[in-house]
Design a protein around this motif. Structure first.
Motif, PDB file in Angstrom:
ATOM      1  N   ARG A  69       0.749  -1.231  -0.034  1.00 19.30           N
ATOM      2  CA  ARG A  69       0.075   0.109  -0.028  1.00 19.30           C
ATOM      3  C   ARG A  69       0.899   1.280  -0.026  1.00 19.30           C
ATOM      4  N   GLN A  70       2.063   1.391   0.698  1.00 17.71           N
ATOM      5  CA  GLN A  70       2.818   2.336   0.657  1.00 17.71           C
ATOM      6  C   GLN A  70       3.527   2.634  -0.729  1.00 17.71           C
ATOM      7  N   ALA A  71       3.733   1.572  -1.502  1.00 11.64           N
ATOM      8  CA  ALA A  71       4.337   1.490  -2.573  1.00 11.64           C
ATOM      9  C   ALA A  71       3.248   2.048  -3.755  1.00 11.64           C
ATOM     10  N   GLN A  72       2.090   1.572  -3.561  1.00 11.59           N
ATOM     11  CA  GLN A  72       0.829   2.075  -4.265  1.00 11.59           C
ATOM     12  C   GLN A  72       0.609   3.596  -4.136  1.00 11.59           C
ATOM     13  N   TYR A  73       0.755   4.059  -2.857  1.00  5.36           N
ATOM     14  CA  TYR A  73       0.398   5.352  -2.483  1.00  5.36           C
ATOM     15  C   TYR A  73       1.503   6.306  -3.375  1.00  5.36           C
ATOM     16  N   ASN A 132       3.355   5.612  -5.923  1.00  3.13           N
ATOM     17  CA  ASN A 132       3.170   5.570  -7.347  1.00  3.13           C
ATOM     18  C   ASN A 132       2.019   6.468  -7.742  1.00  3.13           C
ATOM     19  N   LEU A 133       0.936   6.362  -6.833  1.00  2.97           N
ATOM     20  CA  LEU A 133      -0.171   7.442  -7.188  1.00  2.97           C
ATOM     21  C   LEU A 133       0.202   8.878  -7.166  1.00  2.97           C
ATOM     22  N   LYS A 134       0.872   8.974  -6.065  1.00  2.00           N
ATOM     23  CA  LYS A 134       1.364  10.559  -5.891  1.00  2.00           C
ATOM     24  C   LYS A 134       2.109  10.778  -7.320  1.00  2.00           C
ATOM     25  N   ALA A 135       2.990   9.969  -7.633  1.00  3.12           N
ATOM     26  CA  ALA A 135       3.989  10.415  -8.810  1.00  3.12           C
ATOM     27  C   ALA A 135       3.209  10.581 -10.028  1.00  3.12           C
ATOM     28  N   ILE A 136       2.226   9.703 -10.374  1.00  3.70           N
ATOM     29  CA  ILE A 136       1.420   9.612 -11.575  1.00  3.70           C
ATOM     30  C   ILE A 136       0.313  10.892 -11.518  1.00  3.70           C
ATOM     31  N   LEU A 137       0.022  11.240 -10.353  1.00  4.51           N
ATOM     32  CA  LEU A 137      -0.952  12.546 -10.112  1.00  4.51           C
ATOM     33  C   LEU A 137      -0.011  13.790 -10.349  1.00  4.51           C
ATOM     34  N   GLY A 138       1.351  13.722 -10.165  1.00  6.56           N
ATOM     35  CA  GLY A 138       2.123  14.985 -10.515  1.00  6.56           C
ATOM     36  C   GLY A 138       2.566  15.046 -11.670  1.00  6.56           C
ATOM     37  N   LYS A 139       2.765  13.820 -12.414  1.00  2.14           N
ATOM     38  CA  LYS A 139       3.279  13.790 -13.842  1.00  2.14           C
ATOM     39  C   LYS A 139       1.667  14.204 -14.570  1.00  2.14           C
TER      40      LYS A 139
END
Length: 108
Positions: free
Chosen positions: A51-55, A57-64
């Motif tokens: 879940r930490q890794a998913q979170y 990744n989600l932050k990185a994708i939204l930033g991108k």
């Protein structure tokens, strides 16, 4: 793990290697967080680490997405290209032979 099938000796070998590798990564993640002072003396569970890794990744994708307007169309094009995959031929397993001095050598 998606490509590992347990229908052959090779599939079993691949699955065991992947499980061992994933287990090592999870232990390493607990070690990193423990030495960084982010963890108490108790280790995190596997679902917590995932879940930490998913979170992250989600932050990185939204930033991108916010920074690059071409990101979504490019991503969709890549996903569309990879929708249908054909099964790959199984590679031949590498045999392990014992050398005279009892060292294990990889022979292709």
């Amino acid at each position: 793990m998606e490509g590992a099938t347990i229908r052959s000796k090779q599939g079993v070998a691949i699955a065991l290697c992947l499980v061992s590798w994933i287990d090592s990564l999870l232990h390493f993640e607990n070690y990193k967080q423990g030495t960084a002072g982010k963890l108490s003396k108790e280790s995190l569970t596997i679902p917590s680490i995932v879940r930490q890794a998913q979170y992250e990744n989600l932050k990185a994708i939204l930033g991108k997405i916010q920074q690059d307007k071409n990101f979504i169309p490019t991503w969709l094009a890549v996903e569309e290209k990879n929708i249908i995959r054909k099964r790959k031929k199984n590679n031949q397993l590498v045999t392990l032979d014992r050398h005279q001095d009892e060292k294990i050598l990889l022979c292709a």
